[in-house]
Scaffold this motif. Sequence first.
Motif, PDB file in Angstrom:
ATOM      1  N   PRO A  66       0.798  -1.236   0.000  1.00  0.00           N
ATOM      2  CA  PRO A  66       0.000   0.000   0.000  1.00  0.00           C
ATOM      3  C   PRO A  66       0.833   1.290   0.000  1.00  0.00           C
ATOM      4  N   MET A  67       1.971   1.289   0.678  1.00  0.00           N
ATOM      5  CA  MET A  67       2.814   2.484   0.704  1.00  0.00           C
ATOM      6  C   MET A  67       3.367   2.786  -0.691  1.00  0.00           C
ATOM      7  N   ASN A  68       3.749   1.735  -1.429  1.00  0.00           N
ATOM      8  CA  ASN A  68       4.246   1.933  -2.794  1.00  0.00           C
ATOM      9  C   ASN A  68       3.155   2.500  -3.695  1.00  0.00           C
ATOM     10  N   SER A  90       0.574   4.323  -2.693  1.00  0.00           N
ATOM     11  CA  SER A  90       0.352   5.714  -2.283  1.00  0.00           C
ATOM     12  C   SER A  90       1.401   6.639  -2.884  1.00  0.00           C
ATOM     13  N   ARG A  91       2.640   6.213  -2.861  1.00  0.00           N
ATOM     14  CA  ARG A  91       3.708   7.034  -3.433  1.00  0.00           C
ATOM     15  C   ARG A  91       3.546   7.189  -4.944  1.00  0.00           C
ATOM     16  N   ALA A  92       3.206   6.100  -5.620  1.00  0.00           N
ATOM     17  CA  ALA A  92       3.015   6.159  -7.072  1.00  0.00           C
ATOM     18  C   ALA A  92       1.856   7.091  -7.415  1.00  0.00           C
ATOM     19  N   VAL A  93       0.755   6.996  -6.673  1.00  0.00           N
ATOM     20  CA  VAL A  93      -0.395   7.866  -6.906  1.00  0.00           C
ATOM     21  C   VAL A  93      -0.009   9.322  -6.679  1.00  0.00           C
ATOM     22  N   ALA A  94       0.734   9.595  -5.613  1.00  0.00           N
ATOM     23  CA  ALA A  94       1.153  10.966  -5.323  1.00  0.00           C
ATOM     24  C   ALA A  94       2.023  11.524  -6.449  1.00  0.00           C
ATOM     25  N   ARG A  95       2.945  10.709  -6.958  1.00  0.00           N
ATOM     26  CA  ARG A  95       3.802  11.171  -8.059  1.00  0.00           C
ATOM     27  C   ARG A  95       2.991  11.455  -9.318  1.00  0.00           C
ATOM     28  N   LEU A  96       2.056  10.560  -9.634  1.00  0.00           N
ATOM     29  CA  LEU A  96       1.224  10.753 -10.820  1.00  0.00           C
ATOM     30  C   LEU A  96       0.328  11.985 -10.686  1.00  0.00           C
ATOM     31  N   ARG A  97      -0.194  12.223  -9.492  1.00  0.00           N
ATOM     32  CA  ARG A  97      -1.014  13.416  -9.266  1.00  0.00           C
ATOM     33  C   ARG A  97      -0.172  14.678  -9.391  1.00  0.00           C
ATOM     34  N   ALA A  98       1.048  14.646  -8.843  1.00  0.00           N
ATOM     35  CA  ALA A  98       1.928  15.817  -8.904  1.00  0.00           C
ATOM     36  C   ALA A  98       2.289  16.178 -10.339  1.00  0.00           C
TER      37      ALA A  98
END
Length: 90
Positions: A3-5, A7-15
């Motif tokens: 789940p942490m991976n 979350s990080r991938a989603v955050a990068r894609l959103r950014a």
Amino acid sequence: MHPMNISRAVARLRAKDRLVSTTDSLNHRRRNLTLTDAGRAIYHDLIISAQEQARSLLEVLTIAERQFLTAILDRLLERALEIAAPARGD
């Protein structure tokens, strides 16, 4: 994926404006993820590249060998889904 991976991938894609996240109207704890136009363009390019690589990799096999490989992969996928079902609550 952990789940942490995710979350990080989603955050990068959103950014990078490749993904938007909205709250699910029926379950406010759930987030719906949607690719933006830029995200879909990248995804499209990746799919084309992956298909070309797969075609190149599999061209050394005969038709019979490809059919055999497909049958084995189908059986493995079925088993993986059976194993994962209890964890998903199916």
